[in-house]
Design a protein around this motif. Structure first.
Motif, PDB file in Angstrom:
ATOM      1  N   ASN A 196      -4.305 -51.149  20.987  1.00  0.00           N
ATOM      2  CA  ASN A 196      -3.262 -51.567  21.815  1.00  0.00           C
ATOM      3  C   ASN A 196      -1.932 -51.368  21.180  1.00  0.00           C
ATOM      4  N   THR A 197      -1.151 -50.851  21.810  1.00  0.00           N
ATOM      5  CA  THR A 197       0.125 -50.342  21.182  1.00  0.00           C
ATOM      6  C   THR A 197       1.145 -51.578  21.582  1.00  0.00           C
ATOM      7  N   ALA A 198       1.872 -52.223  20.854  1.00  0.00           N
ATOM      8  CA  ALA A 198       2.856 -53.125  21.541  1.00  0.00           C
ATOM      9  C   ALA A 198       3.690 -52.795  22.486  1.00  0.00           C
ATOM     10  N   ILE A 199       3.954 -53.329  23.607  1.00  0.00           N
ATOM     11  CA  ILE A 199       4.964 -53.015  24.642  1.00  0.00           C
ATOM     12  C   ILE A 199       6.442 -53.488  24.179  1.00  0.00           C
ATOM     13  N   VAL A 200       6.634 -54.416  23.334  1.00  0.00           N
ATOM     14  CA  VAL A 200       7.815 -54.730  22.689  1.00  0.00           C
ATOM     15  C   VAL A 200       7.907 -54.708  21.235  1.00  0.00           C
ATOM     16  N   SER A 201       8.238 -53.649  20.466  1.00  0.00           N
ATOM     17  CA  SER A 201       8.048 -53.870  19.307  1.00  0.00           C
ATOM     18  C   SER A 201       9.416 -53.475  18.316  1.00  0.00           C
ATOM     19  N   ASN A 202       9.362 -54.066  17.138  1.00  0.00           N
ATOM     20  CA  ASN A 202      10.467 -53.607  16.066  1.00  0.00           C
ATOM     21  C   ASN A 202       9.958 -53.728  14.914  1.00  0.00           C
ATOM     22  N   PRO A 203      10.500 -53.473  13.789  1.00  0.00           N
ATOM     23  CA  PRO A 203       9.966 -53.342  12.430  1.00  0.00           C
ATOM     24  C   PRO A 203       9.226 -54.619  11.921  1.00  0.00           C
ATOM     25  N   THR A 204       9.366 -56.021  12.699  1.00  0.00           N
ATOM     26  CA  THR A 204       8.951 -56.814  12.152  1.00  0.00           C
ATOM     27  C   THR A 204       7.752 -57.776  13.081  1.00  0.00           C
ATOM     28  N   SER A 205       7.781 -57.129  14.263  1.00  0.00           N
ATOM     29  CA  SER A 205       7.043 -58.075  15.529  1.00  0.00           C
ATOM     30  C   SER A 205       6.596 -57.056  16.377  1.00  0.00           C
ATOM     31  N   GLY A 206       5.701 -57.674  17.182  1.00  0.00           N
ATOM     32  CA  GLY A 206       4.976 -56.810  18.341  1.00  0.00           C
ATOM     33  C   GLY A 206       4.533 -57.621  19.237  1.00  0.00           C
ATOM     34  N   SER A 207       4.451 -57.383  20.486  1.00  0.00           N
ATOM     35  CA  SER A 207       4.000 -58.216  21.636  1.00  0.00           C
ATOM     36  C   SER A 207       3.241 -57.126  22.476  1.00  0.00           C
ATOM     37  N   TYR A 208       1.945 -57.631  22.842  1.00  0.00           N
ATOM     38  CA  TYR A 208       0.973 -56.651  23.670  1.00  0.00           C
ATOM     39  C   TYR A 208       0.662 -57.076  24.910  1.00  0.00           C
ATOM     40  N   ASN A 209       0.292 -56.132  25.720  1.00  0.00           N
ATOM     41  CA  ASN A 209       0.025 -56.264  27.075  1.00  0.00           C
ATOM     42  C   ASN A 209      -1.601 -56.698  27.239  1.00  0.00           C
ATOM     43  N   ILE A 210      -1.921 -57.921  26.498  1.00  0.00           N
ATOM     44  CA  ILE A 210      -3.183 -58.530  26.395  1.00  0.00           C
ATOM     45  C   ILE A 210      -3.218 -59.951  27.037  1.00  0.00           C
ATOM     46  N   SER A 211      -4.195 -60.097  28.070  1.00  0.00           N
ATOM     47  CA  SER A 211      -4.236 -61.019  28.831  1.00  0.00           C
ATOM     48  C   SER A 211      -5.654 -61.611  29.008  1.00  0.00           C
ATOM     49  N   LEU A 212      -5.907 -62.906  29.868  1.00  0.00           N
ATOM     50  CA  LEU A 212      -7.254 -63.261  29.912  1.00  0.00           C
ATOM     51  C   LEU A 212      -8.177 -62.096  30.594  1.00  0.00           C
TER      52      LEU A 212
END
Length: 282
Positions: A225-241
């Motif tokens: 899973n590639t982070a949909i919002v990412s920067n050098p120190t954090s990432g947020s993924y399109n993962i849900s229930l």
């Protein structure tokens, strides 16, 4: 003089209050068939008193409703002399779930329980039947309906360091770092069968670079899973229930960088919000 009289009056009032028997509204009895089921109404607003199942009657019935998306369970209090006591949940005259196992038998509040089906329509009606076991006298117990689903969260650390040797070939897609892994399958802080609701990663990159993307995979489905919002120190993924990923899995992480210089990521954490069924914990 007045103070002594007032104290005496309050004492008399307190004693008389204790002496008053519970009102009829605090007890349930006579609900020994589906036609005479005690009507609870919507489970969220349920408040039932003590059921009295008289000697000679074998069953007590209840009726409640639940709305779309709700997942509940019904529990009955239990006493050690009530061997064989059983609770059942019905929908459309069909048994949904039956419970006879005594939970926390050595505690002050042992109970038995049965689960209701997940509600898929706008509203559904369920019946509950509590049956006596081998005990022959009057039985006293309470029935309650509770939400099965709870939420939790945790911050879990990848102890290794991810190393990116730099995009020396000037690949437009950048280059991936080494893969680091975290095994949560034996983590006792995670509720049994907890499922991921959302997940983010955080880290420390040295040196900090632009055009960095976090990537995460669970061994459960083997999909990066590639982070949909990412920067050098954090990432947020399109993962849900909907992905139905267990928290207690083996997770792996890497990051992609486009800079030519070498870098590392340490203090990599997965921040996981999850959902779990409390009845799985019994």
């Amino acid at each position: 003089m007045f103070k002594h009289f007032l104290s005496f009056a309050l004492l008399v009032l307190f004693i008389s209050t204790l002496a008053v028997p519970a009102s009829a509204a605090d007890t349930i009895t006579g609900n020994n068939s589906s036609n005479t089921a005690y009507i609870i109404g919507n489970w969220k607003y349920s408040s039932t008193g003590t059921t009295i199942l008289p000697e000679g009657e074998n069953e007590a019935y209840y009726k409640f409703t639940a709305n779309a998306g709700e997942r509940v369970y019904v529990r009955s209090s239990y006493q050690h002399q009530y061997a064989g006591m059983k609770i059942e949940v019905y929908k459309n005259s069909l048994s949904v779930n039956t419970g006879t196992n005594v939970i926390d038998p050595s505690s002050l509040t042992p109970f038995i329980y049965a689960k209701a089906d997940d509600v898929s329509s706008a509203s559904e009606t369920f019946y509950v039947k509590v049956s006596r076991g081998t005990y022959t006298g009057n039985m006293y117990f309470t029935v309650s309906i509770l939400d099965r689903i709870k939420s939790g969260s945790g911050k879990f650390n990848f102890k290794e360091t991810a190393i990116n040797n730099g995009n020396t070939s000037l690949n437009l897609d950048g280059v991936d770092s080494s893969v680091i892994t975290m095994d949560l399958t034996t983590n006792a802080t995670i509720p049994l069968h907890a499922v991921v609701k959302s997940i983010t990663t955080s880290s420390t990159q040295t040196p900090i670079q632009g055009n960095v993307t976090h990537k995460l995979i669970s061994n459960q489905n083997g999909i990066w899973n590639t982070a949909i919002v990412s920067n050098p120190t954090s990432g947020s993924y399109n993962i849900s229930l909907q992905n139905k990923l267990d928290v207690a899995s083996i997770w792996s992480f890497k990051y992609n960088a486009k800079a030519t210089a070498k870098s590392t990521m340490t203090n990599v954490n997965a921040n996981i919000n999850y959902e779990y069924d409390v009845t799985d914990q019994f």
